[in-house]
Design a protein around this motif. Structure first.
Motif, PDB file in Angstrom:
ATOM      1  N   GLY A 138       0.798  -1.225   0.000  1.00  0.00           N
ATOM      2  CA  GLY A 138       0.000   0.000   0.000  1.00  0.00           C
ATOM      3  C   GLY A 138       0.825   1.268   0.000  1.00  0.00           C
ATOM      4  O   GLY A 138       0.327   2.342   0.275  1.00  0.00           O
ATOM      5  N   ILE A 139       2.133   1.140  -0.294  1.00  0.00           N
ATOM      6  CA  ILE A 139       2.969   2.339  -0.343  1.00  0.00           C
ATOM      7  C   ILE A 139       3.153   2.759  -1.791  1.00  0.00           C
ATOM      8  O   ILE A 139       3.602   1.971  -2.615  1.00  0.00           O
ATOM      9  CB  ILE A 139       4.359   2.081   0.302  1.00  0.00           C
ATOM     10  CG1 ILE A 139       4.166   1.538   1.719  1.00  0.00           C
ATOM     11  CG2 ILE A 139       5.200   3.351   0.301  1.00  0.00           C
ATOM     12  CD1 ILE A 139       5.432   0.987   2.339  1.00  0.00           C
ATOM     13  N   THR A 140       2.759   3.995  -2.105  1.00  0.00           N
ATOM     14  CA  THR A 140       2.929   4.485  -3.466  1.00  0.00           C
ATOM     15  C   THR A 140       4.146   5.401  -3.520  1.00  0.00           C
ATOM     16  O   THR A 140       4.218   6.368  -2.783  1.00  0.00           O
ATOM     17  CB  THR A 140       1.686   5.276  -3.910  1.00  0.00           C
ATOM     18  OG1 THR A 140       0.535   4.564  -3.472  1.00  0.00           O
ATOM     19  CG2 THR A 140       1.647   5.451  -5.400  1.00  0.00           C
ATOM     20  N   VAL A 141       5.082   5.033  -4.353  1.00  0.00           N
ATOM     21  CA  VAL A 141       6.250   5.887  -4.550  1.00  0.00           C
ATOM     22  C   VAL A 141       6.211   6.390  -5.982  1.00  0.00           C
ATOM     23  O   VAL A 141       6.469   5.646  -6.912  1.00  0.00           O
ATOM     24  CB  VAL A 141       7.564   5.097  -4.325  1.00  0.00           C
ATOM     25  CG1 VAL A 141       8.763   6.017  -4.483  1.00  0.00           C
ATOM     26  CG2 VAL A 141       7.567   4.466  -2.966  1.00  0.00           C
ATOM     27  N   ASN A 142       5.799   7.626  -6.148  1.00  0.00           N
ATOM     28  CA  ASN A 142       5.715   8.172  -7.504  1.00  0.00           C
ATOM     29  C   ASN A 142       6.331   9.559  -7.518  1.00  0.00           C
ATOM     30  O   ASN A 142       5.737  10.521  -7.052  1.00  0.00           O
ATOM     31  CB  ASN A 142       4.250   8.220  -7.944  1.00  0.00           C
ATOM     32  CG  ASN A 142       4.108   8.658  -9.384  1.00  0.00           C
ATOM     33  OD1 ASN A 142       5.067   9.124 -10.005  1.00  0.00           O
ATOM     34  ND2 ASN A 142       2.924   8.520  -9.935  1.00  0.00           N
ATOM     35  N   TRP A 143       7.526   9.661  -8.073  1.00  0.00           N
ATOM     36  CA  TRP A 143       8.201  10.954  -8.036  1.00  0.00           C
ATOM     37  C   TRP A 143       7.480  12.004  -8.851  1.00  0.00           C
ATOM     38  O   TRP A 143       7.591  13.192  -8.592  1.00  0.00           O
ATOM     39  CB  TRP A 143       9.658  10.828  -8.460  1.00  0.00           C
ATOM     40  CG  TRP A 143       9.882  10.470  -9.910  1.00  0.00           C
ATOM     41  CD1 TRP A 143      10.072   9.220 -10.414  1.00  0.00           C
ATOM     42  CD2 TRP A 143       9.931  11.358 -11.016  1.00  0.00           C
ATOM     43  NE1 TRP A 143      10.240   9.285 -11.773  1.00  0.00           N
ATOM     44  CE2 TRP A 143      10.162  10.593 -12.176  1.00  0.00           C
ATOM     45  CE3 TRP A 143       9.809  12.744 -11.157  1.00  0.00           C
ATOM     46  CZ2 TRP A 143      10.262  11.145 -13.436  1.00  0.00           C
ATOM     47  CZ3 TRP A 143       9.914  13.297 -12.423  1.00  0.00           C
ATOM     48  CH2 TRP A 143      10.133  12.499 -13.542  1.00  0.00           C
ATOM     49  N   LEU A 144       6.682  11.555  -9.834  1.00  0.00           N
ATOM     50  CA  LEU A 144       5.960  12.518 -10.662  1.00  0.00           C
ATOM     51  C   LEU A 144       4.916  13.293  -9.869  1.00  0.00           C
ATOM     52  O   LEU A 144       4.559  14.402 -10.211  1.00  0.00           O
ATOM     53  CB  LEU A 144       5.260  11.781 -11.805  1.00  0.00           C
ATOM     54  CG  LEU A 144       6.111  11.481 -13.023  1.00  0.00           C
ATOM     55  CD1 LEU A 144       5.326  10.631 -13.994  1.00  0.00           C
ATOM     56  CD2 LEU A 144       6.542  12.772 -13.687  1.00  0.00           C
ATOM     57  N   ASN A 145       4.414  12.672  -8.801  1.00  0.00           N
ATOM     58  CA  ASN A 145       3.397  13.335  -7.991  1.00  0.00           C
ATOM     59  C   ASN A 145       3.945  13.840  -6.675  1.00  0.00           C
ATOM     60  O   ASN A 145       3.200  14.339  -5.848  1.00  0.00           O
ATOM     61  CB  ASN A 145       2.237  12.376  -7.689  1.00  0.00           C
ATOM     62  CG  ASN A 145       1.469  12.044  -8.941  1.00  0.00           C
ATOM     63  OD1 ASN A 145       1.431  12.846  -9.864  1.00  0.00           O
ATOM     64  ND2 ASN A 145       0.878  10.871  -8.987  1.00  0.00           N
TER      65      ASN A 145
END
Lengths: 294, 441
Positions: free
Chosen positions: A144-151
């Protein structure tokens, strides 16, 4: 008594330094003066129109909130790269200085990242962090961890700091290992006999011996992060998201060579030059004094 | 060394010698035309094929095609070479560089070049939005080469899995929202849709598609005093909706440029807005059943007009002798020929630039086999281009796109509201436009 070297021909010494002087003049002084000149002008891409604008390019930079943000980003980025780089490489160098099997292999392997060009290092990390096919976001998704550098500006900044640090790691480790060889074994043993803990031994004996190396590396890493990380930014985030990873050197490139705003770009490179001079001055003047070379 | 490979080596050496002897003779007769382009990989091979065909078709000129890196790098190279007094004959420049090239004073307008060298080209046969984008005061200034338009790609398998009709892609944004909810509820893909080229597709094209002004002065076609209008009612509505969908997970921002394509081919999204030039790529990377459709539209009260193009054109540079100029003109004429346009379209996915080429493709039944390649043409020819739909012409277009995309990123990351972000973008963009205006006025 050593004999003082004297050139018989009085022109020979000048001739011998000439190549270096020419190279410096052509590749350093000429572009620097050209930048100085251009920074007071607005010009079209093809250089057919040149309009004198006085201090306007500088004025615009320093009154632009966007440029302020870029300065703040650069400070965070450079300090991040330098601190993380030095801490990590010192820790690794200490480990690689133990008497273990296969030491030669480890030491060699640790230097490998330095052989990777910064843009390539950037691409490797971008692949690891890519929101769609990156290994890191993919492995963390089930938890459940989201790693998104774009956001996320924070993740983006971390990503470029890690990439830039990794690319420079081998270089730092090499110097630290060399520095560690200088620590007198007898002193450590004596301290050990006197009952000093390993932390105490490191802090009171090893670290002071390493201080010239640490100082040298701090200078090199700051310079590296300020001026040579263009490739990392270009291949990883291109300054985004928003302006989150836009740093001085990348902005100067983009404004000059993508947007063709050469006047502003020249003004920005002068700002960079001023920072470089200031940095060198401060470091040698104030920090070097506290470094023990003995 | 074995006798076999030795003989081979001898043969090779003889060949090299022969070629070396022949080369000066051949070169002396032919005028070399230097052509700098930015097409790599399969596209680069397609360019080379056309160039080779041209070189074989006559013995007066020899076009030397040189790949100079990305569009940005190619333009930097052309600027540097021109400043040094040694420009290439032809340089490929992306659409965002159009205004700078027009104002540069170093280009040879293509209409004039053709007229000066008595080469007749039927400009009226060119597709409206393609010609219109590169026209200045009613004349064509650069040679349209690789033009595309953004279209909607959709994953038919995902539609089936969600119980939707795969032959009925959404035509409006309202339908798209419904389709998306069905897809997400069925858990088919992680997000529903994304896009490449955020400014080009979601703002420039959306304004045109709905007959809304992107900027003042006919989107900059009528003067350098242009100002952006994207914080108007339509732009704000479009971006607010995207931001809302982004929060809900319907839309997922995929970065600038063409970096988001893997989201579609990996099945992270079921719907994807991308240039029609992406067709060739998805043929290789998307191993599921997919189709293309026109971009969604908001419907009433907006009129559905036409989308605008992207891509690049070929600029003839000044500073060459008569033979060189004539070579450029002959090469351009060759490129505009129907058979070459047909070949180019089939092999690259870029739209054919002439109506005759389009008609021939139609007559051949090519679009029956490849309906996905017709979508862009249908969009481009949906209406006669008008002030809002001819294109966008800004002196600092590269910077403006960067500014817009950077603010979109701030909006999607939740750092600023759509209104704040768009106002900020307009203000920053206008400032760069005023700077540009200052140089020329």
């Amino acid at each position: 008594m050593p004999e003082r070297g004297v050139f018989r021909n009085r022109w020979l010494p000048y001739l011998l330094v000439l190549p270096q002087v020419v190279i410096t003049a052509v590749f350093f002084f000429w572009p620097a003066f050209r930048s100085l000149y251009l920074s007071f002008y607005r010009t079209d891409p093809f250089g057919l129109r040149l309009i004198y604008v006085g201090w306007r390019n500088f004025q615009q930079l320093f009154t632009s909130p966007q440029y302020h943000k870029v300065i703040v980003n650069t400070v965070i980025f450079s300090i991040g790269v330098t601190l993380l780089g030095l801490a990590l490489s010192l820790a690794i160098a200490v480990l690689a200085n133990q008497k273990i099997k296969g030491l030669g292999f480890y030491r060699t392997a640790l230097l490998w990242p330095y052989g990777v060009a910064p843009p390539v290092a950037g691409i490797i990390w971008m692949f690891l962090f890519h929101p769609t096919y990156g290994l890191i976001p993919y492995s963390l998704a089930p938890y459940g961890i989201t790693v998104n550098w774009l956001n996320s500006p924070t993740v983006a900044m971390l990503l470029v700091i890690i990439s830039a640090t990794w690319a420079q790691l081998g270089y730092n480790i090499a110097f630290f290992i060399a520095g560690l060889q200088l620590v007198p074994e007898s002193l450590l043993e004596a301290a050990s006999v006197d009952g000093a803990s390993s932390f105490r031994r490191f802090w009171s004996i090893t670290f002071p011996v390493l201080s010239p190396v640490t100082f040298f590396l701090a200078v090199m890493n700051l310079t590296y992060s300020l001026f040579e990380t263009f490739g990392v930014i270009h291949s990883v985030t291109r300054g985004g998201p928003g302006d989150a990873t836009q740093i001085l050197v990348y902005k100067a490139y983009q404004d000059g060579f993508v947007a063709f705003n050469l006047g502003s770009s020249a003004a920005q490179s002068l700002v960079l030059m001023a920072i470089a001079i200031l940095l060198t001055f401060v470091q040698f003047r104030f920090i070097e004094r506290r470094v023990s070379y003995e | 060394m074995s006798g076999h490979s030795k003989r081979f080596l001898h043969g090779l050496l003889t060949l090299v010698l022969l070629l070396a002897l022949m080369a000066p003779g051949v070169m002396a007769q032919r005028t070399t035309i230097v052509f700098w382009h930015a097409m790599s990989g399969a596209l680069g091979e397609a360019v080379q094929y056309l160039v080779d065909t041209f070189n074989e078709s006559q013995d007066e000129f020899f076009v030397e095609a040189v790949y100079r890196g990305s569009y940005e790098e190619t333009m930097v190279a052309a600027v540097a070479a021109t400043r040094a007094g040694n420009p290439p004959h032809i340089v490929q420049v992306y659409e965002v560089g159009t205004r700078q090239m027009l104002d540069s004073g170093v280009i040879y307008p293509v209409y004039q070049l053709m007229a000066d060298y008595g080469i007749d080209i039927d400009w009226d046969a060119f597709i409206g939005p393609v010609r219109g984008y590169y026209e200045f005061q009613g004349n064509l200034y650069s040679m349209p080469f690789n033009s595309s338009s953004p279209i909607m790609y959709y994953n038919k398998d995902a539609f089936r899995a969600a119980g939707l009709d795969p032959e009925k892609p959404p035509t409006t944004w309202q339908e798209l929202e419904q389709v998306c909810r069905a897809i997400l509820e069925a858990g088919v893909t992680r997000y529903c849709f994304s896009s490449n080229w955020p400014s080009w597709i979601m703002l420039e094209n959306m304004h045109a598609w709905h007959d809304q002004p992107f900027a003042t002065l006919s989107n900059g076609f009528d003067g350098l005093g242009v100002e952006l209008l994207i914080n108007g009612e339509f732009g704000l509505m479009q971006v607010s909706k995207l931001a809302e969908w982004h929060k809900e997970g319907i839309y997922q921002y995929g970065g600038r440029g063409s970096g988001a394509s893997p989201m579609f081919s990996n099945g992270d999204v079921a719907i994807f807005m991308e240039s029609s030039a992406g067709i060739a790529g998805f043929r290789n990377t998307a191993n599921f059943d997919w189709g293309t459709a026109m971009l969604p539209h908001w419907g009433e009260p907006y009129e559905k007009v036409n989308t605008i193009i992207g891509g690049a054109t070929l600029w003839a540079m000044r500073g060459h002798d008569d033979a060189g100029n004539r070579g450029i003109a002959e090469f351009f004429k060759f490129l505009a020929q129907t058979e070459n346009q047909v070949w180019w379209h089939k092999n690259t996915g870029y739209v054919p630039i002439t109506v005759t080429a389009m008609e021939q493709l139609e007559a051949e039944g090519y679009f029956d086999e490849h309906p996905e390649q017709k979508t862009a043409l249908l969009q481009l020819t949906h209406a006669e281009p008008r002030a809002n739909t001819r294109g966008v012409r800004l002196g600092t277009f590269v910077q403006v796109r960067d500014i817009i995309e950077s603010q979109l990123e701030n909006i999607f990351a939740g750092l600023v509201s759509p209104e704040q972000g768009l106002n900020q973008a307009v203000q920053q963009a206008n400032q760069t436009l005023r700077e540009y205006q200052m140089i020329y006025e």
